[in-house]
Design an enzyme around this catalytic site. Sequence first.
Site, PDB file in Angstrom:
ATOM      1  CE1 TYR A 183      -3.245  -2.833   0.340  1.00 58.48           C
ATOM      2  CE2 TYR A 183      -3.625  -2.234   2.595  1.00 58.48           C
ATOM      3  CZ  TYR A 183      -3.837  -3.001   1.622  1.00 58.48           C
ATOM      4  OH  TYR A 183      -4.784  -3.962   1.712  1.00 58.48           O
ATOM      5  CB  SER A 205     -20.975   6.222   0.516  1.00 54.64           C
ATOM      6  OG  SER A 205     -20.607   6.494  -0.676  1.00 54.64           O
TER       7      SER A 205
END
Length: 347
Positions: free
Chosen positions: A67, A224
């Site tokens: 990451y 969302s």
Amino acid sequence: MTTALQTPQNTMPHRTLGRVAEPVSALGLGCMGMSGMYGPADESESLATIEAALEAGITLLDTGDFYGMGHNEMLIGKALASSSLRDKAMLSVKFGALRDPKGNFVGYDARPEAVKNFVSYSLKRLGVDCIDIYRPARVDPNVPIEETVGAIADLIQAGHVRYLGLSEVSADTIRRAHGVHPVVDLQIEYSVMTRSVEADILPTLRELGIGMTAYGVLSRGLISNTTQSATLASSGQPDFRANLPRFQGENLKHNLALVDALAAIAETKGASVAQLAIAWVLAQGNDIVPLIGARRRDRLTEAIGALVLSLTSTDLAQIEAAVPPTAAAGDRYPAAQMAHLDSERRH
């Protein structure tokens, strides 16, 4: 507009992952989005969010050594170094994904010698002596899972790792790995819009006493605010979700209609649609710990509010009717990445 539910501080419930000696928080913090995968992130806000998560009682922090090519581990290490709650954190680390200087993913390496190399760098970046849960991000097609697990078992014996985890593997691979060394949890995508694990994988985990850490509980942010989701793919910001089939064209329109249906149910509960989705995963069993990918403190507060949202059997039936198990349009990754998912193979 619905006001998201909130939960008091320091009331975090706990769950058990497999043979982990101590309970972990019922929610974990997935830190990937703090290192550029979802577009630019503010580092000071990311650090404040990790600190706020620890203060709220979240103990499980999830990362991967790839990451941000190490950035995410260094970020967590920085947060832990300045936190009085460092000893409360349980670190879950994925390894094995290879990237080139431009950030492109170019394969996987889970050879025993590579495993021991990867963990050495992770320990340094995190600033710790031991990683709590260590797991290959994907199965290396050139290395038997038994060899990869054997290398992690050596690290456990040497005290560099505490527990073995897996990520995105099939029921058959779970059994093979568990036969070499006990597995405490499988990390895999699971949400009201991604339910393929329910057929074979989840029953296998429960048969063997292995927990699950569920990522993608908001379907990469699709569940969302619909306006945000609708404009994501064309925002112009570097965001890997623009390449995901569920965020493209007619698939996106279809999936946003599903989110609207969920939002209508959430409205009746006085909750946000994200809280409803998190609560749904929590309701699937006490052996499942959802990972929330909050990059900001306000999103963290919203996610933690899902802990006080109790879903009745009627609520669950309404959610099932609104979003049946195979209702989502589009695969969760592009075809090339789907081909690397051992969890999607049928042995």
